[in-house]
Scaffold this active site. Sequence first.
Site, PDB file in Angstrom:
ATOM      1  N   HIS A  86       1.684   4.206  -3.071  1.00  0.00           N
ATOM      2  CA  HIS A  86       1.479   5.659  -2.955  1.00  0.00           C
ATOM      3  C   HIS A  86       2.600   6.454  -3.628  1.00  0.00           C
ATOM      4  CE1 HIS A  86      -2.170   6.250  -0.804  1.00  0.00           C
ATOM      5  NE2 HIS A  86      -1.797   5.635   0.297  1.00  0.00           N
TER       6      HIS A  86
ATOM      7  N   GLU B 235      -6.073   6.654  -2.449  1.00  0.00           N
ATOM      8  CA  GLU B 235      -6.341   5.489  -1.601  1.00  0.00           C
ATOM      9  C   GLU B 235      -6.938   4.313  -2.366  1.00  0.00           C
ATOM     10  OE1 GLU B 235      -4.811   5.500   0.942  1.00  0.00           O
ATOM     11  OE2 GLU B 235      -4.513   7.624   1.399  1.00  0.00           O
TER      12      GLU B 235
ATOM     13  N   TYR C  67     -11.233   4.075   0.725  1.00  0.00           N
ATOM     14  CA  TYR C  67     -10.178   3.129   0.344  1.00  0.00           C
ATOM     15  C   TYR C  67     -10.769   1.932  -0.399  1.00  0.00           C
ATOM     16  CZ  TYR C  67      -7.057   5.463   3.727  1.00  0.00           C
ATOM     17  OH  TYR C  67      -6.292   6.371   4.399  1.00  0.00           O
TER      18      TYR C  67
ATOM     19  N   HIS D  38       0.832  -1.211   0.000  1.00  0.00           N
ATOM     20  CA  HIS D  38       0.000   0.000   0.000  1.00  0.00           C
ATOM     21  C   HIS D  38       0.871   1.269   0.000  1.00  0.00           C
ATOM     22  CE1 HIS D  38      -3.808   2.167   1.167  1.00  0.00           C
ATOM     23  NE2 HIS D  38      -2.898   3.069   1.540  1.00  0.00           N
ATOM     24  N   GLU D  39       1.828   1.325   0.923  1.00  0.00           N
ATOM     25  CA  GLU D  39       2.662   2.532   1.028  1.00  0.00           C
ATOM     26  C   GLU D  39       3.561   2.700  -0.195  1.00  0.00           C
ATOM     27  OE1 GLU D  39       1.732   4.592   3.261  1.00  0.00           O
ATOM     28  OE2 GLU D  39       0.471   3.070   4.196  1.00  0.00           O
TER      29      GLU D  39
HETATM   30 ZN   LIG Z   1      -3.017   5.093   1.901  1.00  0.00          ZN
END
Ligand SMILES: [Zn+2]
Length: 444
Positions: A302, A321, A374, A298-299
């Site tokens: 980004h 998100e 999200y 996830h990170e």
């Molecule tokens: Zn996030």
Amino acid sequence: MISKASAQPSPGADTSGDSYLPHHGNGGYRVRHYDLELDYKIGPNRLSASAAITAEATQALSRFTLDFGEFRINRVLVNGKPAKYTRRAHKLQVKPAKSLALGSEFLVEVHYVGNPRPLPGLWGDIGWDELTDGSLVASQPVGAPSWFPCNDHPADKATYRVTLTTSSPYLVAVTGNLVSRYTRASTTQWVFERPEPTPTYLMSVQIGRYDDIVLVSGGVPQRAAVPPRLRRAFARDFGRQVQIMDSLQRMFGPYPFGEYVVVVTDDDLDDPIEAQGMSIFGANHVDGRRTHERLVVHELAHQWFGNSLTVADWRHIWLNEGFATYAEWLWSEESGGQSAHAWAKTWHARMKLKPADLRLADPGVSRMFDERVYKRGGLLLHALRSELGDAVFFPLVKAWAMENRHGLVTTAGFVALAERFAGRSLTAFFDAWLDAPALPPLPA
Ligand SMILES: [Zn+2]
């Protein structure tokens, strides 16, 4: 209809025109570059600093405003000359000795000292925060003024140079490429440069007693700053990050920065947080059993969606998100875990139990970080993949990341690109997924 985001604020206005956070960010100028010199004492949490901000006037300006926390200001200069200034709440209004002409470049210098502390807001206290033994900065969305004066809106991206001097035994990681490091007796000076356009909220400083670990030096260099006691568990939990990086590059195109740094703090954190070319995890996200690998994905996702492609206005937050969530499901599928479709079915069932009162394209400021933004964002992308087929969907996602690299993005921009790739109108699809409060059915 004229969108609020494009309305021209009056000269010197202390509003960005953002539809959710209009009181963060300011009108009348654009920042090109921040040069920050920070002298930081860890024990007393004392910051003595100067910020030199190079900006361009987008209107004739007799005054202008910066976002800034609670520091004692020693002096403010504009183009080398002392300027008058006043403070109100977290705004610093500056009146230059000589008005600034439309289109002119100007240099603002602010010299300040104080105890940096997180700023209160809708999402708790965010920004510069003390750790048990060190500091961290986690600013999304409005914590940047907790450590430097700025134009605190994501649409005003700039380049940075950060010089930080602090006690020698500590490792310092700043969002940027380390260009020099010089130790003089008990203190070390670290200099970082961030050449890619970067919003204020993604700038970060991490200070702690960390080991500096090289994960891989070829391809995209990847490093980690980890407390010695967590090294073994970290090695297992982040053991597949290099493969995740390869996988995301295949799907989204080249990684947008020169390096990727992971920081694990010795304290627990509520959630991991992304910064430019960096992600920050808490000790509680590392257990040696890969429990939180989805957050590693996830990170990292980004870095493309949120960091390289930045929202032009906070109401487009699903573009950050939703993509980061869908990347989790795609990696699960690729790495032999549950398929993306199985994840979509699971989350669709859970989201169906939630109130049907959130519009993904405009969730409202208090719900920017609502779980539905999200998961419904991830579900939209999965439904779009079903609608278009893999042969159209994946090139679309890559084109989205490539065409908007280091730029600003909006929901309308994504819809237009999707329709270009589909070769037809997708109005019914996007009306249902973006604008209707009810959760649409998941395609089979
Ligand atoms: Zn996030």
